[in-house]
Scaffold this motif. Structure first.
Motif: not given
Lengths: 116, 111
Positions: B25-50
């Motif tokens: 990533y490129t960002a100023t300061g201290y962003p929050s970071l996420f991984w989202y997952v989209q299973y077939p036929g479904e919406g985005l789900q939060l997988l994990l974060k830091a």
């Protein structure tokens, strides 16, 4: 508790027609966001509502797109007239300071829009 | 400006293989970071974060560590299953309300 819902799940329209997408956020979530993913590219931000007010609409591509959130509950995104490049998946998300914070956004299943 | 870059897919693995999906990533300061997952036929789900440097997010056997020095948040899983087949999105949040996503990486796991 119901999640974010979007309607319709799919829409196929012809160029020049109008389409309206609807999003119902999680009950009580003040923040509502619209995003779009075009042709396998990154998911791009369109706009952000806080209650009924537009907090940030910097991602709206042009004036053919109109978003509303009357009463601060559900939101609609209208595309008029639709162009071929508007095809993609439109996602809605909501968040609440009281439920994970503004950064923890809960997404709907998306509306797949195809413009022919 | 703020941006996220993910490794291009698709990634095809055999069941029980080790998975790494790179994200920088490129960002100023201290962003929050996420991984989202989209299973077939479904919406985005939060997988994990830091939310801060050196934090490790984990869920369903997936892990990612927030590395400030390398501006990275790589997703790993020791043994993938067929059911992990999905599109994975890395994203950052930087006090602006909106999430900024990478382009997504399609993972296909074969039995």
């Amino acid at each position: 508790e119901a999640g974010v819902t979007q309607f319709p799940s799919h829409s196929v329209i012809e160029k020049g027609q109008t389409v309206t997408l609807r999003c119902d956020p999680i009950s009580g979530h003040d923040n509502l966001y619209w995003y779009r993913r075009v042709m396998g590219k990154e998911i791009k931000f369109l706009l952000h509502f806080v209650k009924e007010s537009k907090q940030d609409e910097s991602g709206m591509p042009n004036n053919r797109f109109l978003a509303e959130r009357t009463g601060g509950t559900y939101s609609t995104l209208k595309v008029q007239p639709a162009e071929l490049e508007d095809s993609g998946v439109y996602f809605c998300a909501s968040s609440s300071i009281l439920a994970g914070g503004p950064h923890e956004q809960f997404f709907g299943p998306g509306t797949r829009l195809t413009v022919l | 400006g703020n941006s996220v870059t993910q490794m291009e897919g698709p990634v095809t693995l055999s069941e029980e293989a080790f998975l790494t999906i790179n994200c920088t990533y490129t960002a100023t300061g201290y962003p929050s970071l996420f991984w989202y997952v989209q299973y077939p036929g479904e919406g985005l789900q939060l997988l994990l974060k830091a939310t801060k440097a050196d934090d490790k997010g984990s869920n369903k056997g997936f892990e990612a560590t927030y590395r400030k020095e390398t501006t990275s948040f790589h997703l790993e899983k020791g043994s993938v299953q067929v059911s992990d087949s999905a599109v994975y999105f890395c994203a950052l949040w930087r006090n602006t309300g909106k999430l900024i996503f990478g382009q997504g990486t399609t993972l296909q796991v074969k039995p």
